[in-house]
Design a protein around this motif. Structure first.
Motif, PDB file in Angstrom:
ATOM      1  N   ASN A  63      42.041  66.862  23.423  1.00 41.18           N
ATOM      2  CA  ASN A  63      40.871  67.722  23.243  1.00 41.18           C
ATOM      3  C   ASN A  63      40.613  68.543  24.499  1.00 41.18           C
ATOM      4  OD1 ASN A  63      37.741  68.073  23.616  1.00 41.18           O
ATOM      5  ND2 ASN A  63      38.060  67.870  21.412  1.00 41.18           N
ATOM      6  N   ILE A  64      40.737  67.892  25.651  1.00 42.79           N
ATOM      7  CA  ILE A  64      40.489  68.589  26.917  1.00 42.79           C
ATOM      8  C   ILE A  64      41.525  69.677  27.141  1.00 42.79           C
ATOM      9  CG2 ILE A  64      40.543  68.287  29.418  1.00 42.79           C
ATOM     10  CD1 ILE A  64      39.256  65.545  28.986  1.00 42.79           C
ATOM     11  N   HIS A 103      37.702  54.532  19.557  1.00 45.25           N
ATOM     12  CA  HIS A 103      36.430  55.208  19.319  1.00 45.25           C
ATOM     13  C   HIS A 103      36.602  56.594  18.725  1.00 45.25           C
ATOM     14  CE1 HIS A 103      33.962  52.620  22.374  1.00 45.25           C
ATOM     15  NE2 HIS A 103      34.577  51.917  21.468  1.00 45.25           N
ATOM     16  N   THR A 104      37.757  57.174  18.869  1.00 41.95           N
ATOM     17  CA  THR A 104      37.970  58.523  18.336  1.00 41.95           C
ATOM     18  C   THR A 104      38.541  58.422  16.934  1.00 41.95           C
ATOM     19  OG1 THR A 104      40.119  58.518  19.397  1.00 41.95           O
ATOM     20  CG2 THR A 104      38.338  59.592  20.581  1.00 41.95           C
ATOM     21  N   GLU A 105      38.262  59.443  16.120  1.00 39.63           N
ATOM     22  CA  GLU A 105      38.703  59.370  14.722  1.00 39.63           C
ATOM     23  C   GLU A 105      40.228  59.380  14.625  1.00 39.63           C
ATOM     24  OE1 GLU A 105      36.361  58.853  12.075  1.00 39.63           O
ATOM     25  OE2 GLU A 105      35.415  58.382  13.976  1.00 39.63           O
ATOM     26  N   VAL A 152      41.433  62.039  23.761  1.00 37.52           N
ATOM     27  CA  VAL A 152      40.480  62.821  24.551  1.00 37.52           C
ATOM     28  C   VAL A 152      41.232  63.852  25.393  1.00 37.52           C
ATOM     29  CG1 VAL A 152      38.782  62.702  26.410  1.00 37.52           C
ATOM     30  CG2 VAL A 152      38.739  61.007  24.601  1.00 37.52           C
ATOM     31  N   LEU A 164      34.242  66.049  21.325  1.00 43.59           N
ATOM     32  CA  LEU A 164      34.080  64.633  20.982  1.00 43.59           C
ATOM     33  C   LEU A 164      32.682  64.198  21.427  1.00 43.59           C
ATOM     34  CD1 LEU A 164      37.588  63.589  22.267  1.00 43.59           C
ATOM     35  CD2 LEU A 164      36.898  63.703  19.875  1.00 43.59           C
ATOM     36  N   THR A 197      30.748  54.261  16.027  1.00 42.83           N
ATOM     37  CA  THR A 197      31.519  55.455  16.395  1.00 42.83           C
ATOM     38  C   THR A 197      31.750  56.274  15.134  1.00 42.83           C
ATOM     39  OG1 THR A 197      33.582  54.292  16.047  1.00 42.83           O
ATOM     40  CG2 THR A 197      32.724  54.305  18.275  1.00 42.83           C
ATOM     41  N   ARG A 232      42.690  77.281  25.893  1.00 43.67           N
ATOM     42  CA  ARG A 232      41.918  78.405  25.395  1.00 43.67           C
ATOM     43  C   ARG A 232      41.439  79.251  26.559  1.00 43.67           C
ATOM     44  NH1 ARG A 232      36.766  76.216  22.903  1.00 43.67           N
ATOM     45  NH2 ARG A 232      35.890  76.682  24.929  1.00 43.67           N
ATOM     46  N   ALA A 267      35.030  69.100  31.360  1.00 44.17           N
ATOM     47  CA  ALA A 267      36.280  69.081  30.599  1.00 44.17           C
ATOM     48  C   ALA A 267      36.023  68.841  29.117  1.00 44.17           C
ATOM     49  CB  ALA A 267      37.199  68.002  31.159  1.00 44.17           C
ATOM     50  N   VAL A 323      33.090  48.672  18.290  1.00 47.06           N
ATOM     51  CA  VAL A 323      33.043  48.694  19.748  1.00 47.06           C
ATOM     52  C   VAL A 323      34.420  48.455  20.352  1.00 47.06           C
ATOM     53  CG1 VAL A 323      32.034  47.636  21.778  1.00 47.06           C
ATOM     54  CG2 VAL A 323      30.662  47.922  19.732  1.00 47.06           C
ATOM     55  N   ARG A 346      43.228  71.271  24.912  1.00 53.50           N
ATOM     56  CA  ARG A 346      42.988  72.382  23.997  1.00 53.50           C
ATOM     57  C   ARG A 346      41.970  73.355  24.594  1.00 53.50           C
ATOM     58  NH1 ARG A 346      43.030  69.038  19.791  1.00 53.50           N
ATOM     59  NH2 ARG A 346      40.792  68.802  19.522  1.00 53.50           N
ATOM     60  N   ARG A 347      40.955  72.791  25.199  1.00 48.69           N
ATOM     61  CA  ARG A 347      39.899  73.614  25.784  1.00 48.69           C
ATOM     62  C   ARG A 347      40.411  74.395  26.988  1.00 48.69           C
ATOM     63  NH1 ARG A 347      36.522  69.927  25.628  1.00 48.69           N
ATOM     64  NH2 ARG A 347      35.701  70.607  23.631  1.00 48.69           N
ATOM     65  N   LYS A 381      41.652  56.051  15.650  1.00 49.28           N
ATOM     66  CA  LYS A 381      41.521  54.970  14.668  1.00 49.28           C
ATOM     67  C   LYS A 381      42.759  54.866  13.793  1.00 49.28           C
ATOM     68  CE  LYS A 381      36.517  54.950  14.573  1.00 49.28           C
ATOM     69  NZ  LYS A 381      35.305  55.494  13.981  1.00 49.28           N
TER      70      LYS A 381
END
Lengths: 401, 447
Positions: A388-389, A336-338, A385, B389, B377, A395, B407, A332, A391-392, A341
């Motif tokens: 990731n956003i 939280h993202t791989e 995050v 994600l 997680t 595209r 997003a 927690v 990247r989207r 980490k």
């Protein structure tokens, strides 16, 4: 087991509608602890994995057991050694004695009971107030807290620290799953700053209470390895001692080998993130190695000696191993993202060694390093995050043009 | 020959009761129900009254927002009752079928252009077989999709193999593809990596892609993500392979014949196998014969991951290609969360059973715990093969945060993609209903 189930069934009306409504969370917590409830799925996925949060948490407790049991023996061993009461013989016959274990247990068991009572008490109050079931998060915190506190700590201090941690670090944010800080470390940090005389110094980590006719051995110092290093740059305990764990320290933290056993269980069961553990170790090694290179530029001779310590030995002393395996991996409060980490663990490792070496007031760096990175974890996640956003979005714009 | 896409993440649910390849028949029933709730995105308006006679293919419901879209009767018969729930909400339209079926007649022959395809499909009610991505609702005929995706790959538990469901309908399947290829500039057929059926690998007028991997590798969202990822503002239409054959048959005969091959899977069935069934049929008499009687079983219209529990007296959904029956969970378990539990299914390795990866389980509907906040997680990532994600997207949905949802990739997924996440979730969160309501909200806001 039918009769237990009958008791729960018979008392349920009283706590759901009757005058004992306030006991509902406790009734539910006890019942679900004894029996996995007979809830069935609704729509959505009609079958579910056998895992639940209780199972996850109890696995962590199992992983803590080797370190805990070893700690009991070590507590007694360190005590009798300080008083010069060890019988002659080899280390094993001195260490693995019933006396040692009983000495440790006599002190640790009340600590655990008080911690659970205080922490679960707060949880129950909030469970009742917010009308939800008691979550399992504190099952682990309740064991972790006694394992990182001094053995001689007055029980009320443990209770106050625990209540502070559960209230301020967890319930204020919404309970289990919502906290930003690791609960056990918050309790320890609170105690560290509120009761410094109990939490630091040479007397803190070995019980040297004497009974009539007993006395502490001449010239005995109860300083921990890290305490010695902060003062003189080196420790009287060998790296091997530290690895096995026959050194002064809090109950859970001293034995790296026992902690490793727990780590193996956590990694195999995938309860804790191996990414955080591995990257933290890499971070610590890198920092130790950098310090090796910088050692000769330091002004004070103690600092020079400390920084010249073989870089891998940093992993063996103090609470580093314990903190990395059991606290940095808290799902927690860590990233939280791989990808996050990896960064989170690496920085925890680096910061632990930096704080430890450069700040003699806090010889134990790992606590502050993890708490600091707990605060920074959302920031790390934010950038993962955002990547990731973007990247989207990229595209979609490439497509459009 | 074709491009093979490898899907790394996923899981095959180790559940017992796989259907045999044999094709049986289901005792025909006479009661049918149109259930508006099962058509996602539909705002229903009644086209019939109680007592009306209808032919197979006659309109029963209209879509209020676009009255070209209609739901038609699967059978000829009499509308016996219109069942309403609270606040006069339309729940079912019940139809009692005639002994001899009569069909409404529509134009025959291959359509000339796109407009004609849309007109004839909406008029016959077959339009509802086309699903719109994003949102996973009935396609909007006003959209110009960038592609039509035909899914002929089954990875969900007990899902029917396209090679079996298409047996004998190869020609209709091929002509269905030809019709669909008029709708968009690109038509994609996705098949399994080891597929050998000539109807599929030899399909023409279509771009064929092979997919390799465990569930959800057969989900259309995965295919779209690999072949032509959905960006904001883009639309794709998706359709199941067997529906393509139904569509082909419709253009050949000018009549609506909806009978399809479905699987009956799960340990609740005496003899799990493939059967021919009519959509919307009542299941009572069928279940009396097919179900085992030793325990209480849950009958699910659809797969065990995404279907609807319908009860023994329920109805098969209009789009279901499988029926599942699994035991209801019974009783509590003493200290079940501590014991090693060798005989329990878990993707998680705290159960010794992970050392026996090939073991199959008689899975029941047990929840195996209580719901909690998100704690773990990295758990969902193991069964979620998208560059999305999952935890963050789900939390955005939880918070009704439209901007973040958008997003983080909400347009690229539908609820079935989270089914496995829901199965393995430690915190027992109801992910699919969360995703559904978030997508509905997103759709309402954006349109």
């Amino acid at each position: 087991m039918k009769f237990l189930q009958n008791i729960f069934d018979a008392t349920r009306p009283a706590v759901t509608d009757g005058k004992f409504k306030a006991l509902m969370p406790m009734h539910n917590a006890l019942e679900t602890m004894m029996f996995v409830p007979d809830h069935n799925t609704d729509n959505g996925s009609h079958v579910r994995d056998a895992i639940d949060l209780k199972r996850t948490m109890v696995t962590v407790i199992f992983a803590l057991m080797p370190a805990l049991l070893f700690g009991l023996f070590n507590a007694g061993y360190q005590h009798y050694k300080a008083l010069g009461l060890l019988v002659d013989g080899d280390l094993i016959s001195q260490f693995l004695t019933l006396d040692n274990a009983l000495f440790g247990a006599w002190r640790l068991v009340p600590m655990i009971l008080v911690t659970y009572a205080a922490g679960l008490g707060v949880e129950m109050v909030f469970a009742f107030k917010n009308k939800h079931a008691v979550a399992e998060g504190f099952l682990v915190s309740g064991i972790l807290i006694p394992l990182i506190m001094p053995l001689d700590m007055p029980l009320w201090m443990i209770a106050v620290s625990t209540i502070f941690a559960v209230l301020i670090a967890k319930e204020v944010f919404g309970g289990t799953g919502m906290n930003i800080l690791n609960i056990a470390l918050t309790a320890r940090a609170f105690a560290f700053f509120a009761y410094p005389s109990v939490m630091s110094g040479d007397k803190a980590w070995v019980n040297t209470t004497t009974e009539a006719g007993q006395s502490v051995v001449d010239g005995y110092s109860g300083a921990t390895a890290l305490g010695e290093m902060a003062a003189t740059g080196s420790s009287s305990y060998s790296a091997w001692d530290a690895f096995i764990g026959i050194i002064p320290g809090s109950i859970g933290e001293t034995s790296v080998v026992m902690i490793l056993l727990g780590a193996v269980l956590l990694i195999v069961t995938r309860i804790a993130s191996w990414k955080i553990m591995l990257s933290a170790v890499m971070g610590a090694l890198l920092m130790g190695w950098i310090f090796n290179g910088l050692a000769s530029y330091m002004i004070s001779p103690e600092q020079q000696v400390y920084m010249a310590m073989p870089f891998y030995e940093h992993l063996l002393y103090g609470g580093f191993a314990f903190g990395i395996v059991f606290m940095a991996t808290d799902p927690v409060s860590s990233a939280h993202t791989e990808r996050g980490k990896w960064i989170f663990g690496f920085l925890v490792g680096m910061l632990s060694i930096i704080i430890r070496v450069f700040n003699p007031a806090y010889p134990e760096g790992v606590m502050l390093a993890i708490l600091f990175m707990n605060v920074m974890a959302p920031l790390i996640d934010h950038y993962v995050v955002a990547a990731n956003i973007s990247r989207r979005q990229k595209r979609s714009t490439v497509k459009a043009s | 020959m074709f491009k093979t896409h490898v899907v790394q993440k996923g899981m095959t649910l180790p559940i017992m009761g796989s259907p045999s390849d044999l094709l049986g028949t289901l005792e025909s029933t006479t009661t049918f129900a149109i259930t508006p709730d099962s058509y996602l995105g539909l705002v229903p308006k009644l086209a019939v009254k109680e007592g009306d006679k209808v032919l197979a293919g006659d309109s029963i419901l209209f879509h209020k927002k676009d009255d070209r879209i209609r739901i038609t009767s699967p059978v000829s018969g009499v509308v016996t009752s219109i069942v309403r729930g609270a606040k006069r909400r339309l729940e079912h339209v019940l139809i009692e079928a005639d002994a001899v079926q009569a069909y409404a007649s529509f134009p025959k022959g291959h359509p000339a252009n796109r407009d004609e395809v849309i007109e004839r499909l909406t008029a016959s009610g077959l339009w509802t077989m086309l699903e719109m991505r994003p949102y996973g609702i009935i396609a909007n005929p006003n959209d110009q999709p960038k592609a039509v995706f035909i899914n002929a790959m089954a990875t969900a538990p007990f899902a029917p193999e396209a090679s079996i469901t298409l047996k004998g309908r190869e020609m209709d399947f091929q002509s269905g593809i030809k019709v669909l290829s008029l709708l968009a500039s690109k038509t994609v057929l996705s098949i399994a990596e080891d597929e050998s059926s000539t109807a599929l690998v030899g399909a023409e007028n279509v771009e064929i892609h092979r997919f390799q991997g465990q569930h959800p590798a057969g989900n259309t969202s995965v295919h779209i993500a690999h072949v032509s990822p959905l960006n904001k503002g883009e639309v794709v239409w998706a359709i199941d392979a067997q529906d393509v054959a139904i569509l082909g048959q419709f253009f050949r005969l000018g009549e609506v014949h909806l009978e399809r091959v479905i699987t009956m899977g799960g340990t609740g069935f005496v003899d799990p196998s493939y059967v021919k069934a009519m959509p919307c049929m009542q299941l009572t008499s069928v279940m009396d014969e097919a179900l085992r009687v030793d325990r209480t079983y849950r009958v699910i219209s659809g797969s065990v991951l995404t279907g609807q529990a319908v009860g023994k007296d329920g109805f098969l959904s209009y789009n279901a290609n499988q029926l599942t029956a699994i035991p209801e969970g019974e009783g509590t378990e003493f200290f079940g969360w501590v014991l090693p539990n060798i005989r329990k299914f878990s993707k998680n390795r705290t159960f010794i059973s992970w050392m026996f990866p090939h073991r199959k389980y008689d899975l029941s509907t047990k929840m195996n715990g209580e719901d909690r906040n998100f704690v773990m997680t990295g758990e969902y990532d193991r069964v979620f093969p998208f560059d999305i994600l999952p935890n963050q997207l789900l939390k955005a949905m939880w918070a009704n945060d439209l901007e973040s949802m958008e997003a983080l990739g909400a347009y690229e997924v539908v609820e079935e993609d989270f089914a496995l996440c829901e199965v393995i979730c430690t915190s027992k969160q109801p992910l699919q209903s969360l995703v559904r309501s978030a997508l509905d909200m997103l759709h309402a806001e954006m349109n």
